[in-house]
Write an enzyme that holds these catalytic residues in place. Sequence first.
Site, PDB file in Angstrom:
ATOM      1  N   TYR A  65     -31.262  13.728  10.690  1.00 49.35           N
ATOM      2  CA  TYR A  65     -32.283  12.853  11.241  1.00 49.35           C
ATOM      3  C   TYR A  65     -33.363  12.550  10.214  1.00 49.35           C
ATOM      4  O   TYR A  65     -33.892  13.440   9.563  1.00 49.35           O
ATOM      5  CB  TYR A  65     -32.953  13.478  12.477  1.00 49.35           C
TER       6      TYR A  65
ATOM      7  N   ASP B 116       3.165   0.165   7.142  1.00 53.76           N
ATOM      8  CA  ASP B 116       3.086  -0.704   8.313  1.00 53.76           C
ATOM      9  C   ASP B 116       4.405  -0.881   9.053  1.00 53.76           C
ATOM     10  O   ASP B 116       4.423  -1.421  10.157  1.00 53.76           O
ATOM     11  CB  ASP B 116       2.582  -2.104   7.897  1.00 53.76           C
TER      12      ASP B 116
ATOM     13  N   ASN C 102      -1.533   4.366   3.282  1.00 54.74           N
ATOM     14  CA  ASN C 102      -1.785   5.152   2.082  1.00 54.74           C
ATOM     15  C   ASN C 102      -1.386   6.608   2.270  1.00 54.74           C
ATOM     16  O   ASN C 102      -0.685   7.199   1.450  1.00 54.74           O
ATOM     17  CB  ASN C 102      -3.285   5.043   1.787  1.00 54.74           C
TER      18      ASN C 102
ATOM     19  N   ALA D 211       0.844  -1.205   0.000  1.00 52.23           N
ATOM     20  CA  ALA D 211       0.000   0.000   0.000  1.00 52.23           C
ATOM     21  C   ALA D 211       0.877   1.252   0.000  1.00 52.23           C
ATOM     22  O   ALA D 211       0.849   2.050  -0.937  1.00 52.23           O
ATOM     23  CB  ALA D 211      -0.936  -0.013   1.207  1.00 52.23           C
TER      24      ALA D 211
ATOM     25  N   ARG E 107       4.007  11.605 -10.085  1.00 51.90           N
ATOM     26  CA  ARG E 107       3.208  12.805 -10.363  1.00 51.90           C
ATOM     27  C   ARG E 107       3.972  14.073  -9.999  1.00 51.90           C
ATOM     28  O   ARG E 107       3.872  15.088 -10.680  1.00 51.90           O
ATOM     29  CB  ARG E 107       1.882  12.761  -9.588  1.00 51.90           C
TER      30      ARG E 107
ATOM     31  N   CYS F 255      -6.083  -5.958   3.004  1.00 50.02           N
ATOM     32  CA  CYS F 255      -7.289  -5.899   3.853  1.00 50.02           C
ATOM     33  C   CYS F 255      -8.458  -6.625   3.215  1.00 50.02           C
ATOM     34  O   CYS F 255      -9.448  -6.940   3.878  1.00 50.02           O
ATOM     35  CB  CYS F 255      -7.737  -4.459   4.081  1.00 50.02           C
TER      36      CYS F 255
END
Lengths: 453, 453
Positions: free
Chosen positions: A427, A284, A306, A10, A21, A42
Amino acid sequence: MKIVIIGGVAAGAKAAAKCRRLLPDAEINLYTDDTHVSYSACGIPYYVEGNFEDYQMLLVRSPEEFAQQNIYVHLEHKVSKILPACKKVLVENLKDKSAFLVDYDKLIIATGARPFVPPIKNIALNNVFTVRRIEDAIAIREKVKISKNAVIVGGGYIGVEMLEAFVRQGLHVTLLERDEHIMSIFDKDMAQIIKDQLMALPDRNFEILTGETVTEFIGDNNGVNGVKTSSGREFEVDMVLICAGVVPNVQIAIDAGIALGSTGAIKVTPRMETNITDIYACGDCVQEFNTISKAPMWMPLGSNANKEGRCAAMNACGFPEEFAGILGSSVTRCFRLTMSLTGLTEKQAAEAGFEPVSVIVNKYDKVGYMPDASNITLKLIADKKTGLLLGGQGIGAGDTDKRINTLATALLAKLTVEEFFNNDLTYAPPFSPTIDPLLNAAQILMTKVDKHD
Amino acid sequence: MKIVIIGGVAAGAKAAAKCRRLLPDAEINLYTDDTHVSYSACGIPYYVEGNFEDYQMLLVRSPEEFAQQNIYVHLEHKVSKILPACKKVLVENLKDKSAFLVDYDKLIIATGARPFVPPIKNIALNNVFTVRRIEDAIAIREKVKISKNAVIVGGGYIGVEMLEAFVRQGLHVTLLERDEHIMSIFDKDMAQIIKDQLMALPDRNFEILTGETVTEFIGDNNGVNGVKTSSGREFEVDMVLICAGVVPNVQIAIDAGIALGSTGAIKVTPRMETNITDIYACGDCVQEFNTISKAPMWMPLGSNANKEGRCAAMNACGFPEEFAGILGSSVTRCFRLTMSLTGLTEKQAAEAGFEPVSVIVNKYDKVGYMPDASNITLKLIADKKTGLLLGGQGIGAGDTDKRINTLATALLAKLTVEEFFNNDLTYAPPFSPTIDPLLNAAQILMTKVDKHD
């Protein structure tokens, strides 16, 4: 400008794309000892569960797609040494056993994490699985389809996700958790509710046993066929899945003199810099800090990876940006039960020097006359002295994650419980009760914090 | 202490209950010209739709339950005059036609709102309905069960909710909206998407026609059987429902010298005080103010009414508390489409003196490989100069209201789009993509606001 990235699930994949980029002319090489790049780890439980047939759905971007952007992805290429003094890495091609040195101007470490494997007798038997990579997913799914009984070792996020996946594939599952509680990322009171609610599911084809340490696997050349625990229990199995947590892949960093944090993951600045110039780390394998307490935290999650990959790329490419830390927000599902939390648990809050007060409310997630109204249990935590909101946990068949994201935003903004009580939440009967359970909880919690004028 | 409350749907009922908790010895009388008290008017479309059989599910608390708390609820008792100088109200018993005067120390006006009835020829024909009270709900549901074709006049919240209810009960429905757009509470770009998405539903048994003004109903002693519009169209019907908006019930307040706000609803202080001492007002009959722009707003919603009823009671009973205003959050559903918004629309933002910039993103609400991944369209609005978040709108089959509540919290906290981008929202494949659509939108919007250092 030569950018080298180690690891590509990731954070590494995101960093590569972002670097491209930002710097259209940079030379970008990504090395990974994995057989795949840029995939949704995941998503593996949902693949095993049978939500989709083709594992390729888990792949976000192929090496060919990277190549179209002149990002060179080298699969099954292990970086086995970083040489910071001469700004090179040693790369071993796992396929043809060759080795070579690669120069870098900027190095981004995104080596991720791996399953923790507890010291259990006969753990090397066939059909004892851990899960991290695509080939694990494929092998587990194949074995699941021809199995009847499984033991899952460990009741954290992946454990309960795989529990559902296995059961939906027709297996009877016994989940064995060494600790007193499964889902111990939650406060104990909430973790107990999780177990109770899972065990109360109708027609469940699983057992959850806590305080059970696996001591031995039994089997033969065909693989594992039994599991023994410290309490003397024995379970017949066709397969075992070990979900006993993960550990960061930091050996290569340690060898290079890169400092770790107190959590055992790589220590980085908010700009994702390690202690060595021009070496960044993300995903990670790095340690985060908690936005509220500023305390070190390690939460190996795709969402964090990410963002960190993006941030590491920005800084490596010369566009300074600081990672704002994490709240510790996470969510998962096990059958109809959603479990989600954000911020500090009551325990973490006390450790961080707050004086936590809390409330637990049980409410419908929508107006009770709606046919799909379901229960949710919410815990809200604030600091007694200041009223500052510190965290929240939600469990239930109802729409829980909505409430936790709402709360995460309040934590980000450092709202007090009194300020939060003024929230104007949407609501309508299909979506919430007239007064949202979050506001019910806030109203009670307000009475537990010191008054300010 | 004598407390008199006029009206008892949401705000009045809440105020009565709260007064009792605050002042155990107060004499509390609630007068309403209605046949029921304390009910969920917002639930009527779901009752008509057949989500539940018994209309009594809509009743929150019965007069008997109020009586157990020594709150005297007088149904079908119309307060026809307030006499502020002598602190009395004139009450007419609609059942036995008697009249009497009642003293008050504190008066709470919660007269609510009523459907706006446009001047259409033959509007008094049978089977031309409006909807507000329980008996409307019962009558509409009974007629729906024996009808085939209906016209709904007006495409706001109630119009689209009743559209779904009627269609699910087997009717063919034509919704006629005078304006260029239905759901005109949204910005025009989003309102257009709502219409397009509703019209794209498969197997729909309804039409939505905009720019169609109803000019005449046709019928006989059996009731309405046709609808004519200004464009010369004619529709055969068995029934008509008028949902052309609501107006606040303020005549009694005007007669008593109570000032109205610019929206035509009763003007109140944040303590829900009217301009006359000891007279409070709350619920659908009062004007709110927008938390962000401070501009007057009138949003007759159950969530607001509930909070205002509580606040009026607090202040009437001598426990000063200020209502924090509203963000304008609301949500509804029409078939699988959720529509939700919070804060200022782009139009309102410009009117309030901001320089709004906005972005619209189209994303999956969860990871694309999940079988129930659905589209959502999010619009995010910020002030160009300061980056302050001003509002957001969400439409889609996906989980939209979660995002709008998250955003409402950011508006409450006065976050800039840049601050919001640092949010740590929960992630797991069944709940959201790795990067939540809200953060995608924020990232793009950041590029449209002026930079600050």
